[in-house]
Design a protein around this motif. Structure first.
Motif, PDB file in Angstrom:
ATOM      1  N   CYS A   1       0.761  -1.000   0.205  1.00  0.00           N
ATOM      2  CA  CYS A   1      -0.194   0.080  -0.206  1.00  0.00           C
ATOM      3  C   CYS A   1       0.800   1.186   0.023  1.00  0.00           C
ATOM      4  O   CYS A   1       2.349   1.703   0.806  1.00  0.00           O
TER       5      CYS A   1
ATOM      6  N   ALA B   1      -0.290   4.275   0.881  1.00  0.00           N
ATOM      7  CA  ALA B   1      -0.855   4.857   1.698  1.00  0.00           C
ATOM      8  C   ALA B   1       0.121   4.679   3.465  1.00  0.00           C
ATOM      9  O   ALA B   1       1.032   5.657   3.391  1.00  0.00           O
ATOM     10  N   CYS B   2       0.440   3.750   3.687  1.00  0.00           N
ATOM     11  CA  CYS B   2       1.051   3.346   4.835  1.00  0.00           C
ATOM     12  C   CYS B   2       2.527   2.656   4.302  1.00  0.00           C
ATOM     13  O   CYS B   2       2.286   2.022   5.169  1.00  0.00           O
TER      14      CYS B   2
ATOM     15  N   CYS C   1      -4.064   1.878   8.570  1.00  0.00           N
ATOM     16  CA  CYS C   1      -4.834   3.195   6.897  1.00  0.00           C
ATOM     17  C   CYS C   1      -6.277   2.340   6.912  1.00  0.00           C
ATOM     18  O   CYS C   1      -6.227   1.171   6.561  1.00  0.00           O
TER      19      CYS C   1
ATOM     20  N   CYS D   1      -5.735   0.259   3.297  1.00  0.00           N
ATOM     21  CA  CYS D   1      -6.070  -0.697   2.813  1.00  0.00           C
ATOM     22  C   CYS D   1      -6.155  -1.624   4.286  1.00  0.00           C
ATOM     23  O   CYS D   1      -6.611  -3.087   3.851  1.00  0.00           O
TER      24      CYS D   1
HETATM   25 ZN   LIG Z   1      -1.994   1.353   3.730  1.00  0.00          ZN
END
Ligand SMILES: [Zn+2]
Length: 328
Positions: free
Chosen positions: A71, A73-74, A85, A88
């Protein structure tokens, strides 16, 4: 000089004795297990080199990436600060599974290794299936405690584990230089695309457009959808073979055999003129690939399955470029 003479005599003697003790074959080239002996410091260092399993995979479902996709984002941790997060759901992956995750753990387990690395001969789009001949890949197993495994049984184990999402064939035990071979060998590809048009297309015009693309050179500027991660260049790629059938006035199925590196979605859509010629341009309609399958991957100058790269005797036929088109 004397140092060298001592060194080679010492190596020979150690090799002979260790070989006798273990029943292993002594090699000073590229051994599976290597000992570095320092008589002065009285130390022995041991490296257990990687083992390599070659095969071809078919990806029977869409939306499965080739390798683990963390993922963004994280960064794969599943958390942003203390918070789970949201992108995900804390899993740390953008896609639940991958060809890698459906195959490599089984090989790692059977060879009793510590870790694995997945090497593919290129990769298809996440939303494309990989059918037909399958795509060559190599699973590298780090620090394996077992090397001579039964590849037929391993194949069965992986296919049971991958539960109809992925299927592997022709597994072979390979030497370390298989990785470079699989990654560097130029490959031609065969595709099947389901295409839709925004206006009605005439049968004759369709047949003519398809046959004029066959054996043609395509000028392709890096597609907009990948331009954020690829250099913006224009390249020329050949279409070797093209055929198709208009199923309804606005829907067709197209089969294409091309040199590696041609983007098929854009060969159909024209990507706003960045690919030339294209099916959309020739038909003067807007055309979109709705579904894409890769149906063949073939080495251009030699087959992927090169004898000298294997350390087992299993006989696996290499698919040839002229073979009849494989259907599902
Ligand atoms: Zn994530």
């Amino acid at each position: 000089d004397r140092g060298e003479a001592f060194k080679s005599a010492f190596n020979r003697e150690v090799g002979k004795r260790v070989g006798k003790m273990t029943g292993g074959e002594v090699s000073f080239e590229r051994p599976d297990v290597q000992f570095l002996i320092d008589p002065e410091a009285d130390t022995v260092e041991c490296s257990n080199h990687s083992a390599f399993v070659y095969g071809r995979y078919r990806k029977l479902e869409r939306d499965i990436p080739q390798t683990k996709w963390p993922c963004n984002a994280c960064q794969g941790s599943g958390y942003i600060g203390q918070q789970q997060c949201e992108k995900c759901d804390g899993v740390g992956l953008l896609y639940e599974t991958s060809v890698e995750q459906l195959t490599a753990p089984v090989v790692c387990d059977v060879m009793d290794g510590t870790e694995t690395s997945f090497h593919g001969a290129g990769r298809e789009d996440v939303d494309a299936r990989m059918l037909g001949t399958g795509r060559p890949f190599v699973i590298e197993v780090f620090e394996p405690r077992r090397r001579d495994v039964n590849t037929v049984r391993l194949e069965g184990d992986i296919n049971a584990f991958a539960e109809d999402m992925v299927e592997v064939t022709g597994l072979r035990l390979a030497t370390y230089n298989i990785v470079e071979w699989v990654k560097e060998l130029d490959a031609s590809k065969r595709y099947r695309a389901v295409v839709s048009f925004d206006e009605r297309v005439d049968e004759d015009a369709f047949t003519q457009a398809v046959s004029s693309l066959e054996n043609s050179s395509i000028e392709q500027r890096t597609p907009r959808r990948v331009s954020h991660r690829r250099a913006d260049i224009t390249r020329t790629r050949e279409v070797y073979q093209m055929g198709g059938e208009l199923h309804t006035p606005t829907k067709a199925v197209v089969d294409i055999h091309t040199a590696g590196g041609l983007y098929i979605k854009e060969l159909i859509s024209s990507d706003e003129g960045r690919t030339e010629p294209s099916l959309a341009e020739l038909l003067e309609v807007s055309a979109t690939v709705n579904k894409l399958d890769v149906t063949g991957v073939y080495g251009e100058s030699a087959p992927f399955e090169k004898d000298t790269l294997f350390r087992d005797d299993r006989i696996v036929e290499s698919p040839t470029q002229v073979s009849p088109q494989s259907s599902e």
